[in-house]
Design a protein around this motif. Sequence first.
Motif, PDB file in Angstrom:
ATOM      1  N   VAL A 117     -36.340  62.966  13.967  1.00 53.76           N
ATOM      2  CA  VAL A 117     -36.067  64.056  14.912  1.00 53.76           C
ATOM      3  C   VAL A 117     -37.092  64.005  16.048  1.00 53.76           C
ATOM      4  O   VAL A 117     -36.745  64.094  17.227  1.00 53.76           O
ATOM      5  CB  VAL A 117     -36.088  65.430  14.208  1.00 53.76           C
ATOM      6  N   SER A 118     -38.362  63.831  15.699  1.00 56.37           N
ATOM      7  CA  SER A 118     -39.429  63.748  16.692  1.00 56.37           C
ATOM      8  C   SER A 118     -39.229  62.552  17.624  1.00 56.37           C
ATOM      9  O   SER A 118     -39.356  62.681  18.849  1.00 56.37           O
ATOM     10  CB  SER A 118     -40.784  63.637  15.987  1.00 56.37           C
ATOM     11  N   TYR A 119     -38.903  61.406  17.068  1.00 52.29           N
ATOM     12  CA  TYR A 119     -38.708  60.222  17.897  1.00 52.29           C
ATOM     13  C   TYR A 119     -37.513  60.392  18.842  1.00 52.29           C
ATOM     14  O   TYR A 119     -37.578  60.011  20.012  1.00 52.29           O
ATOM     15  CB  TYR A 119     -38.528  58.971  17.033  1.00 52.29           C
ATOM     16  N   THR A 120     -36.455  60.986  18.322  1.00 53.42           N
ATOM     17  CA  THR A 120     -35.267  61.224  19.145  1.00 53.42           C
ATOM     18  C   THR A 120     -35.582  62.163  20.309  1.00 53.42           C
ATOM     19  O   THR A 120     -35.146  61.941  21.437  1.00 53.42           O
ATOM     20  CB  THR A 120     -34.130  61.814  18.284  1.00 53.42           C
ATOM     21  N   ALA A 121     -36.367  63.186  20.041  1.00 54.04           N
ATOM     22  CA  ALA A 121     -36.679  64.183  21.065  1.00 54.04           C
ATOM     23  C   ALA A 121     -37.772  63.735  22.029  1.00 54.04           C
ATOM     24  O   ALA A 121     -37.706  64.027  23.223  1.00 54.04           O
ATOM     25  CB  ALA A 121     -37.091  65.497  20.400  1.00 54.04           C
ATOM     26  N   LEU A 141     -44.989  69.645  15.229  1.00 56.00           N
ATOM     27  CA  LEU A 141     -44.747  70.671  16.238  1.00 56.00           C
ATOM     28  C   LEU A 141     -43.330  71.236  16.105  1.00 56.00           C
ATOM     29  O   LEU A 141     -43.118  72.441  16.241  1.00 56.00           O
ATOM     30  CB  LEU A 141     -44.976  70.098  17.634  1.00 56.00           C
ATOM     31  N   ILE A 142     -42.385  70.376  15.782  1.00 56.19           N
ATOM     32  CA  ILE A 142     -40.998  70.821  15.563  1.00 56.19           C
ATOM     33  C   ILE A 142     -40.927  71.721  14.329  1.00 56.19           C
ATOM     34  O   ILE A 142     -40.272  72.766  14.345  1.00 56.19           O
ATOM     35  CB  ILE A 142     -40.053  69.609  15.413  1.00 56.19           C
ATOM     36  N   VAL A 143     -41.623  71.345  13.279  1.00 56.56           N
ATOM     37  CA  VAL A 143     -41.649  72.143  12.044  1.00 56.56           C
ATOM     38  C   VAL A 143     -42.253  73.516  12.311  1.00 56.56           C
ATOM     39  O   VAL A 143     -41.710  74.544  11.894  1.00 56.56           O
ATOM     40  CB  VAL A 143     -42.412  71.389  10.930  1.00 56.56           C
ATOM     41  N   ILE A 181     -36.301  72.499  20.017  1.00 59.38           N
ATOM     42  CA  ILE A 181     -37.141  71.383  20.429  1.00 59.38           C
ATOM     43  C   ILE A 181     -37.888  71.818  21.689  1.00 59.38           C
ATOM     44  O   ILE A 181     -37.270  72.199  22.687  1.00 59.38           O
ATOM     45  CB  ILE A 181     -36.300  70.119  20.729  1.00 59.38           C
ATOM     46  N   LEU A 182     -39.188  71.786  21.627  1.00 54.23           N
ATOM     47  CA  LEU A 182     -39.998  72.130  22.791  1.00 54.23           C
ATOM     48  C   LEU A 182     -39.759  71.104  23.887  1.00 54.23           C
ATOM     49  O   LEU A 182     -39.756  69.899  23.631  1.00 54.23           O
ATOM     50  CB  LEU A 182     -41.471  72.133  22.390  1.00 54.23           C
TER      51      LEU A 182
END
Length: 117
Positions: A67-71, A80-82, A100-101
């Motif tokens: 998810v982080s890599y995609t965003a 940070l997403i968590v 997502i920030l």
Amino acid sequence: MPGEYQNNIASLPSLTDYRYENIFKMYQQGDGGYYYNILNKVTIPDNIDKNVYYTITVNEKMPWTTVSYTAYGTIDLWWLIVILNKIKDPTQVPSGDIKILKPEYIRSVISEILNTI
């Protein structure tokens, strides 16, 4: 003992800017080993401005690093997403929409986190 961030300790490897470990100071034990002070609680207010984030749909088969890599193009911002989504168990990704920030706000949010812990 006041503690130091890992990137300020010459004998330890440097971390990239977005690593979770950067928000915790390290302390040295009597045997010379280092440990993190992870007792600080990191939160983002519930009333965060809706203009600083967007939503995406995820499923439970996507790890937070994906998810982080995609965003963001890096796996290092999973934490940070968590935190933004107030996930109680970070070992589980819930199916559905998550916040997502927006990338342009990441540095200022991390800076604010560091100022409050």
